[in-house]
Design a protein around this motif. Structure first.
Motif, short mmCIF file in Angstrom:
data_model
loop_
_atom_site.label_atom_id
_atom_site.label_comp_id
_atom_site.label_asym_id
_atom_site.label_seq_id
_atom_site.Cartn_x
_atom_site.Cartn_y
_atom_site.Cartn_z
N LEU A 72 0.83 -1.21 0.00
CA LEU A 72 0.00 0.00 0.00
C LEU A 72 0.86 1.26 0.00
N GLN A 73 1.98 1.23 0.71
CA GLN A 73 2.88 2.36 0.71
C GLN A 73 3.47 2.58 -0.68
N MET A 74 3.74 1.48 -1.39
CA MET A 74 4.23 1.60 -2.76
C MET A 74 3.17 2.23 -3.66
N LEU A 75 1.92 1.81 -3.53
CA LEU A 75 0.85 2.42 -4.31
C LEU A 75 0.75 3.91 -4.02
N HIS A 76 0.91 4.26 -2.76
CA HIS A 76 0.79 5.66 -2.35
C HIS A 76 1.92 6.52 -2.92
N SER A 77 3.13 6.03 -2.82
CA SER A 77 4.28 6.83 -3.25
C SER A 77 4.38 6.95 -4.77
N ASP A 100 -3.38 -13.07 -12.17
CA ASP A 100 -2.19 -12.23 -12.02
C ASP A 100 -2.63 -10.93 -11.37
N LEU A 101 -1.67 -10.10 -11.03
CA LEU A 101 -1.97 -8.78 -10.47
C LEU A 101 -1.71 -7.72 -11.54
N ASP A 102 -2.63 -6.78 -11.67
CA ASP A 102 -2.49 -5.69 -12.62
C ASP A 102 -2.28 -4.40 -11.83
N ILE A 103 -1.08 -3.86 -11.89
CA ILE A 103 -0.76 -2.60 -11.24
C ILE A 103 -0.71 -1.53 -12.32
N ILE A 104 -1.61 -0.56 -12.22
CA ILE A 104 -1.66 0.53 -13.20
C ILE A 104 -0.99 1.74 -12.58
N THR A 105 -0.04 2.30 -13.29
CA THR A 105 0.76 3.38 -12.73
C THR A 105 0.98 4.47 -13.76
N THR A 106 1.66 5.52 -13.34
CA THR A 106 1.98 6.65 -14.21
C THR A 106 3.38 6.45 -14.80
N THR A 107 3.77 7.33 -15.71
CA THR A 107 5.12 7.23 -16.28
C THR A 107 6.18 7.42 -15.20
N GLU A 108 5.91 8.30 -14.23
CA GLU A 108 6.87 8.53 -13.15
C GLU A 108 6.92 7.35 -12.18
N GLY A 109 5.82 6.60 -12.10
CA GLY A 109 5.76 5.52 -11.12
C GLY A 109 6.23 4.18 -11.62
N ALA A 110 6.43 4.03 -12.93
CA ALA A 110 6.74 2.72 -13.51
C ALA A 110 8.02 2.11 -12.95
N MET A 111 9.10 2.87 -12.94
CA MET A 111 10.37 2.34 -12.46
C MET A 111 10.33 2.02 -10.96
N ILE A 115 11.09 -1.63 -9.23
CA ILE A 115 12.08 -1.84 -8.18
C ILE A 115 11.46 -2.56 -6.99
N PHE A 116 10.23 -2.19 -6.65
CA PHE A 116 9.51 -2.88 -5.57
C PHE A 116 9.34 -4.36 -5.89
N LEU A 117 8.97 -4.67 -7.12
CA LEU A 117 8.79 -6.07 -7.51
C LEU A 117 10.11 -6.82 -7.46
N GLN A 118 11.19 -6.18 -7.85
CA GLN A 118 12.50 -6.83 -7.81
C GLN A 118 12.91 -7.17 -6.38
N LEU A 119 12.50 -6.35 -5.43
CA LEU A 119 12.80 -6.63 -4.02
C LEU A 119 12.11 -7.90 -3.56
N TRP A 120 11.04 -8.27 -4.26
CA TRP A 120 10.31 -9.51 -3.94
C TRP A 120 10.63 -10.61 -4.95
N ALA A 195 -4.10 3.22 -2.29
CA ALA A 195 -3.33 3.13 -1.05
C ALA A 195 -4.20 3.17 0.19
N SER A 196 -5.31 3.89 0.14
CA SER A 196 -6.09 4.11 1.35
C SER A 196 -7.42 3.37 1.38
N ARG A 197 -7.84 2.77 0.27
CA ARG A 197 -9.15 2.13 0.25
C ARG A 197 -9.34 1.30 -1.01
N ALA A 198 -10.35 0.45 -0.97
CA ALA A 198 -10.77 -0.33 -2.13
C ALA A 198 -12.13 0.20 -2.59
N ILE A 199 -12.30 0.33 -3.91
CA ILE A 199 -13.51 0.93 -4.45
C ILE A 199 -14.02 0.10 -5.62
#
Length: 321
Positions: A72-77, A100-111, A115-120, A195-199
Motif C-alpha cells: 500500500l505504501q508503494m501504491l501511495h508513493s 495475475d496482479l495488474d498494477i496501473i501506474t503513471t510514467t513517473e511511477g513505472a520504475m 524496483i519494488f517487484l524486484q525486491l520480492w 493506497a487508502s481504500r478499495a472501491i
C-alpha cells in the motif's frame, strides 16, 4: 422461545447464536448490508474484517500477507492502483480466480514499481525489445507489442514473474491510472485498490446482481475477456432494455467514491487523490460508453479524469469536487 432484544447487554447471546464462521462466508457487499442492521452486527462485522481482511488474501500468492503495508505504501508513493482480477477478488472473495496482479501506474511511477517487484524476487519477462531501462520515463512509448492491451491511455505493459511462477503486470498509463480503468472492457473489472481504500465503481451490478455490462471495446480480445467472466458467474447484459433496468446511472456524472460506489476504507492514514476522478456512462448499441477526459491541476500530484460534458455543464468550479 422468546429471544432477548438486540441491546448491548445481550451481545454475548446474539454473538453465540450467530457463529462468526458464517460471517466469513459473506461477500464484502453482504457484510456491508449486515453491518447496517444494528450496533451488534456492526461490531461483529468489524471484528471479522479485522481478523480476516481481504487484501492480504489477494496478495499472499504474489508476496505474502506481511507485505500488505509495504504494498500500500508503494501504491501511495507512486500514484498507482491495483485493478483487474485482484481488485475484483477483493470484493467477490473468489481468491482462487486471481490469475495475475495488474498494477496501473503513471510514467513517473513505472520504475519505482518495478524496483519494488524486484525486491520480492520478480524479474522482467520482456516483450519485443523490452529491457528494465524501458521503464524509465524517457523511454516509454506506445508500441505495437502491447496488443491486445492497446487502449488510448496505455503507453506500455511490462510482465514480471517470480521463481514460483506468480505474474504481475505493470500497466503504464499515459495520464491517470483511473483513465485506463474506465477504458476496460466491462463493468465487472471496474474496481480499484488504492493506497487508502478499495472501491468498486459498479458494486450493485458486480456484487449483488452478478451481471456484467460491456463498456468499451469491440475487438476479439474484449469479447474473449467478457466470456471469461461470464463463465465465472457474471451474466453478460447487452440489450438496451436490460441496460435501462439495471443501476448503471446512465447519463449521470459519477465520481470515484460517490454514493453509488462501494468503498472499503483501510483506515491507514494514507491519502490519495483518485476520488476527484469523474465519468459518465452513455448507451450505445450493445454496450455503454464511459466518457471521460483529463483535467490537470498544479496542486494535485496526479491527473483528474473529468467527463467532457462537465466542462460544458458544470455551474460550479471543477475544484469543488
Amino acid at each position: 422461545m422468546a429471544f432477548p432484544p438486540l441491546t448491548e447487554e445481550n451481545d454475548e447471546f446474539w454473538t453465540a447464536i450467530f457463529p462468526t464462521h458464517i460471517i466469513s462466508l459473506l461477500t464484502l457487499y453482504d457484510l456491508h448490508i449486515f453491518a447496517r442492521c444494528c450496533h451488534i452486527t456492526n461490531r461483529m462485522v468489524n471484528h471479522q474484517l479485522a481478523i480476516r481482511p481481504s487484501l492480504p488474501l489477494v496478495l499472499e500468492r504474489f508476496f505474502n500477507r506481511d507485505a500488505t503495508p509495504m504494498f500500500l505504501q508503494m501504491l501511495h508513493s507512486t500514484g498507482s492502483i491495483l485493478s483487474g482480477s485482484g481488485a475484483l477478488a477483493y470484493f467477490s472473495r473468489a481468491f482462487h480466480q486471481i490469475r495475475d496482479l495488474d498494477i496501473i501506474t503513471t510514467t513517473e511511477g513505472a520504475m519505482p514499481v518495478a524496483i519494488f517487484l524486484q525486491l520480492w524476487s520478480y524479474h522482467l519477462v520482456p516483450r519485443t525489445n523490452q529491457t528494465l531501462n524501458s521503464l524509465s520515463t524517457n523511454n516509454l512509448r506506445n508500441p505495437n507489442h502491447i496488443r491486445p492491451y492497446i487502449k488510448p491511455s496505455i503507453l506500455d505493459v511490462f510482465d514480471f514473474q517470480n521463481p514460483r511462477g506468480a505474474e504481475v503486470q505493470i500497466i503504464v498509463s499515459m495520464h491517470s491510472p483511473i483513465g485506463t480503468v474506465l477504458e476496460f472492457h466491462s463493468t465487472v473489472v471496474e474496481n480499484i485498490i488504492e493506497a487508502s481504500r478499495a472501491i468498486s465503481l459498479y458494486p450493485r451490478l458486480t456484487c449483488q446482481l452478478n451481471v456484467n455490462v460491456p463498456t468499451n471495446g469491440r475487438r476479439i480480445h474484449d469479447h474473449i475477456a467478457r466470456r471469461k467472466y461470464e463463465q465465472r458467474g457474471w451474466r453478460l447484459i447487452q440489450s438496451r432494455i436490460e441496460m435501462l433496468r439495471v443501476p448503471l446511472e446512465l447519463g449521470k456524472i459519477r465520481r470515484v467514491g460517490d454514493q453509488h460506489c462501494w468503498v472499503q476504507d483501510f483506515n491507514n492514514g494514507l491519502h490519495t487523490t483518485h476520488a476527484a476522478h469523474t465519468w459518465a456512462a452513455w448507451p450505445i448499441p450493445r454496450m455503454v460508453k464511459l466518457h471521460y477526459s483529463n483535467f490537470r491541476h498544479d496542486d494535485m500530484q496526479h491527473s483528474y479524469c473529468v467527463d467532457a460534458a462537465i466542462l460544458r455543464w458544470a455551474r460550479c468550479p471543477l475544484m469543488h469536487w
